[in-house]
Scaffold this motif. Structure first.
Motif, PDB file in Angstrom:
ATOM      1  N   LYS A 266       2.280   6.752  -7.128  1.00 55.97           N
ATOM      2  CA  LYS A 266       1.260   7.649  -7.664  1.00 55.97           C
ATOM      3  C   LYS A 266       0.943   7.339  -9.137  1.00 55.97           C
ATOM      4  N   ASP A 267       1.338   8.221 -10.058  1.00 57.07           N
ATOM      5  CA  ASP A 267       0.986   8.071 -11.471  1.00 57.07           C
ATOM      6  C   ASP A 267       1.977   7.206 -12.254  1.00 57.07           C
ATOM      7  N   LYS A 268       2.930   6.606 -11.568  1.00 53.40           N
ATOM      8  CA  LYS A 268       3.958   5.815 -12.254  1.00 53.40           C
ATOM      9  C   LYS A 268       3.671   4.316 -12.225  1.00 53.40           C
ATOM     10  N   VAL A 269       2.538   3.900 -11.650  1.00 52.40           N
ATOM     11  CA  VAL A 269       2.268   2.479 -11.472  1.00 52.40           C
ATOM     12  C   VAL A 269       2.173   1.717 -12.793  1.00 52.40           C
ATOM     13  N   SER A 270       1.821   2.406 -13.880  1.00 56.50           N
ATOM     14  CA  SER A 270       1.669   1.732 -15.174  1.00 56.50           C
ATOM     15  C   SER A 270       2.935   1.781 -16.015  1.00 56.50           C
ATOM     16  N   LYS A 271       3.951   2.513 -15.548  1.00 54.32           N
ATOM     17  CA  LYS A 271       5.206   2.607 -16.290  1.00 54.32           C
ATOM     18  C   LYS A 271       6.060   1.369 -16.041  1.00 54.32           C
ATOM     19  N   LEU A 272       6.748   0.907 -17.057  1.00 58.56           N
ATOM     20  CA  LEU A 272       7.479  -0.361 -16.984  1.00 58.56           C
ATOM     21  C   LEU A 272       8.566  -0.340 -15.913  1.00 58.56           C
ATOM     22  N   LYS A 273       9.468   0.624 -15.972  1.00 66.63           N
ATOM     23  CA  LYS A 273      10.623   0.642 -15.083  1.00 66.63           C
ATOM     24  C   LYS A 273      10.254   1.053 -13.665  1.00 66.63           C
ATOM     25  N   ASP A 274       9.430   2.083 -13.540  1.00 71.90           N
ATOM     26  CA  ASP A 274       9.107   2.627 -12.218  1.00 71.90           C
ATOM     27  C   ASP A 274       7.933   1.928 -11.542  1.00 71.90           C
ATOM     28  N   GLY A 275       7.074   1.282 -12.342  1.00 68.88           N
ATOM     29  CA  GLY A 275       5.884   0.674 -11.757  1.00 68.88           C
ATOM     30  C   GLY A 275       5.791  -0.824 -11.908  1.00 68.88           C
ATOM     31  N   LEU A 276       5.684  -1.299 -13.138  1.00 70.07           N
ATOM     32  CA  LEU A 276       5.418  -2.712 -13.392  1.00 70.07           C
ATOM     33  C   LEU A 276       6.493  -3.639 -12.826  1.00 70.07           C
ATOM     34  N   ILE A 277       7.745  -3.358 -13.149  1.00 71.85           N
ATOM     35  CA  ILE A 277       8.819  -4.265 -12.728  1.00 71.85           C
ATOM     36  C   ILE A 277       8.937  -4.340 -11.209  1.00 71.85           C
ATOM     37  N   PRO A 278       9.094  -3.206 -10.490  1.00 72.37           N
ATOM     38  CA  PRO A 278       9.177  -3.313  -9.027  1.00 72.37           C
ATOM     39  C   PRO A 278       7.909  -3.859  -8.386  1.00 72.37           C
ATOM     40  N   ALA A 279       6.751  -3.564  -8.976  1.00 72.45           N
ATOM     41  CA  ALA A 279       5.484  -4.061  -8.411  1.00 72.45           C
ATOM     42  C   ALA A 279       5.437  -5.574  -8.445  1.00 72.45           C
ATOM     43  N   PHE A 280       5.863  -6.164  -9.568  1.00 72.58           N
ATOM     44  CA  PHE A 280       5.838  -7.617  -9.704  1.00 72.58           C
ATOM     45  C   PHE A 280       6.994  -8.285  -8.964  1.00 72.58           C
ATOM     46  N   ILE A 281       8.076  -7.581  -8.770  1.00 75.53           N
ATOM     47  CA  ILE A 281       9.171  -8.118  -7.950  1.00 75.53           C
ATOM     48  C   ILE A 281       8.697  -8.297  -6.508  1.00 75.53           C
ATOM     49  N   LEU A 282       7.966  -7.304  -6.006  1.00 72.82           N
ATOM     50  CA  LEU A 282       7.445  -7.391  -4.636  1.00 72.82           C
ATOM     51  C   LEU A 282       6.436  -8.521  -4.507  1.00 72.82           C
ATOM     52  N   ILE A 283       5.578  -8.678  -5.508  1.00 74.55           N
ATOM     53  CA  ILE A 283       4.614  -9.791  -5.485  1.00 74.55           C
ATOM     54  C   ILE A 283       5.366 -11.116  -5.486  1.00 74.55           C
ATOM     55  N   GLY A 284       6.432 -11.192  -6.297  1.00 71.63           N
ATOM     56  CA  GLY A 284       7.215 -12.413  -6.378  1.00 71.63           C
ATOM     57  C   GLY A 284       7.917 -12.746  -5.070  1.00 71.63           C
ATOM     58  N   ILE A 285       8.440 -11.735  -4.375  1.00 67.65           N
ATOM     59  CA  ILE A 285       9.126 -11.968  -3.101  1.00 67.65           C
ATOM     60  C   ILE A 285       8.158 -12.522  -2.058  1.00 67.65           C
ATOM     61  N   SER A 286       7.025 -11.849  -1.892  1.00 66.31           N
ATOM     62  CA  SER A 286       6.047 -12.273  -0.874  1.00 66.31           C
ATOM     63  C   SER A 286       5.473 -13.647  -1.192  1.00 66.31           C
ATOM     64  N   THR A 287       5.088 -13.826  -2.449  1.00 66.03           N
ATOM     65  CA  THR A 287       4.490 -15.093  -2.857  1.00 66.03           C
ATOM     66  C   THR A 287       5.505 -16.224  -2.825  1.00 66.03           C
TER      67      THR A 287
ATOM     68  N   ALA B 174       0.841  -1.210   0.000  1.00 68.73           N
ATOM     69  CA  ALA B 174       0.000   0.000   0.000  1.00 68.73           C
ATOM     70  C   ALA B 174       0.869   1.250   0.000  1.00 68.73           C
ATOM     71  N   ALA B 175       1.933   1.235   0.804  1.00 74.54           N
ATOM     72  CA  ALA B 175       2.852   2.377   0.842  1.00 74.54           C
ATOM     73  C   ALA B 175       3.589   2.516  -0.491  1.00 74.54           C
ATOM     74  N   PHE B 176       3.997   1.396  -1.063  1.00 72.77           N
ATOM     75  CA  PHE B 176       4.693   1.407  -2.360  1.00 72.77           C
ATOM     76  C   PHE B 176       3.803   2.001  -3.452  1.00 72.77           C
ATOM     77  N   LEU B 177       2.562   1.553  -3.533  1.00 80.84           N
ATOM     78  CA  LEU B 177       1.642   2.037  -4.570  1.00 80.84           C
ATOM     79  C   LEU B 177       1.325   3.518  -4.375  1.00 80.84           C
ATOM     80  N   GLU B 178       1.196   3.933  -3.123  1.00 85.15           N
ATOM     81  CA  GLU B 178       0.898   5.343  -2.841  1.00 85.15           C
ATOM     82  C   GLU B 178       2.078   6.232  -3.253  1.00 85.15           C
ATOM     83  N   ASN B 179       3.290   5.746  -3.029  1.00 93.35           N
ATOM     84  CA  ASN B 179       4.479   6.522  -3.386  1.00 93.35           C
ATOM     85  C   ASN B 179       4.671   6.618  -4.899  1.00 93.35           C
TER      86      ASN B 179
END
Length: 379
Positions: free
Chosen positions: A135-156, A128-133
């Motif tokens: 902001k508008d970059k969540v759909s960008k490949l480098k700033d949003g998609l890649i780190p977002a899926f890395i975090l999902i991969g770590i937890s899962t 939640a903190a990551f997504l809030e930080n």
């Protein structure tokens, strides 16, 4: 002019529905566990007394967190996530404890602790903190998609290493739901579904996981091997079917007498169906629907993005896990070990779910009122 942040009473519907589920859980744990408790410990109240202690502690924690400003979790999100990761890694140390072929518990001496429950909540807070930080970059490949899926991969991945596929799916589904709400592109959602299907196939068909394939085969026709792999599901269906409309009566289950393994834990819903019937199970389902619906309502009316993602993450977690448990019990999906939130026996799960509700209730105290919405509209 910014809308005024008003503090008011917590969401009554979430609070009362949660308390009712916990109360029903305590009663049903006693009913479902008394035969095994008497056989193994000589005390039919053994699991009942433990559940009361855990419920009291969990409700106490819920009340405390209900009165702690939720913004503190954003401030300490990274530290919380690191702690939960460390707890997950402790599984692979001498503190780790293996039961029923899986290494998922930490032995604390006086009790056992299941780190995956901490990972669920810690991941939601940090994500939640990551997504809030972002902001508008969540759909960008480098700033949003890649780190977002890395975090999902770590937890899962950390949960999957504990041979807990069902909880891995729950964690991944929860975090993907949060990402979707934050603005995940639709093509990424479709790609994620495809990737999930591939990973699931690998998890089932890879060497050493034959037991998962056996579960899928038994799911297709549990009555084909009703004394083998299909046994637990068959007995669960017998329990639900014999309950009828109003049930056989509280405490009068026959299936709890060693027919259904884990009758007071993963398959407690089948005992509820047998004793309380369709009316009882429908009532319990309605309580979950109220909590989930109101949680998303809280998220929608929250005052900031962090609260939005945090509340929706908690709502998604409860929805996914409760749905998976009930789907297993009713033979709607292949059998897997996952408990029913607030109801099943187990201290770690109950405490962390009640802690989640406490955080959610605090967020609900700061949701926008009609007046603040009007001011925001006019500003």
């Amino acid at each position: 002019m910014k809308s005024k942040l008003l503090k008011h009473e917590p969401d009554f519907y979430i609070l009362i529905s949660t308390i009712m589920l916990v109360f029903i859980g305590v009663i049903m744990v006693y009913s479902a566990s008394s035969p095994k408790a008497l056989q193994e410990f000589g005390d039919p109240l053994f699991f009942f007394k433990r559940q009361i202690v855990w419920a009291a502690l969990g409700l106490f924690i819920m009340i405390i967190l209900m009165n702690i400003d939720y913004h503190i979790w954003k401030k300490h999100a990274t530290a919380i996530y690191i702690i939960t990761i460390i707890l997950g890694l402790l599984i692979f140390t001498p503190l780790g404890m293996e039961l029923k072929g899986a290494r998922r518990w930490i032995n604390l001496g006086f009790t056992t602790f299941m780190p995956s429950d901490a990972i669920k909540l810690g991941s939601i807070i940090f994500y939640a903190a990551f997504l809030e930080n972002k902001k508008d970059k969540v759909s960008k490949l480098k700033d949003g998609l890649i780190p977002a899926f890395i975090l999902i991969g770590i937890s899962t991945g950390l949960v999957y290493l504990q041979k807990d596929l069902s909880t891995s799916i729950t964690v991944a589904g929860t975090m993907l739901s949060m990402y979707f709400i934050a603005g995940m592109p639709y093509y990424v959602l479709i790609a994620s579904a495809g990737l999930t299907a591939i990973l699931f196939k690998v998890a089932v068909y890879s060497e050493g996981n034959e037991y998962r394939l056996d579960r899928i085969k038994s799911f297709r026709d549990p009555f084909a091997d009703k004394l083998g792999d299909g046994y637990q599901i068959v007995q669960s269906l017998y329990a639900l079917g014999s309950g009828g409309l109003f049930g056989v009566g509280l405490g009068k289950s026959k299936q709890k007498f060693f027919y259904i393994p884990e009758a007071y834990n993963d398959f407690i819903f089948s005992i509820i169906g047998e004793e309380l019937g369709l009316v009882g199970t429908t009532f319990i389902l309605s309580l979950y629907v109220i909590i989930i619906f109101r949680a998303f309502h809280v998220a929608r009316n929250s005052n900031d993005k962090f609260a939005l993602f945090l509340a929706s993450g908690i709502a998604s977690l409860i929805a996914i896990q409760s749905l998976m448990n009930i789907a297993v019990v009713t033979s709607s999906i292949p059998p897997t070990g996952i408990n029913l939130p607030f109801v099943s026996s187990g201290g770690t799960s109950l405490i962390f779910y009640l802690a989640s509700i406490g955080i959610l209730l605090n967020i609900s105290r700061y949701t926008k009122t009609d007046g603040s919405k009007k001011n925001e509209h006019n500003s």
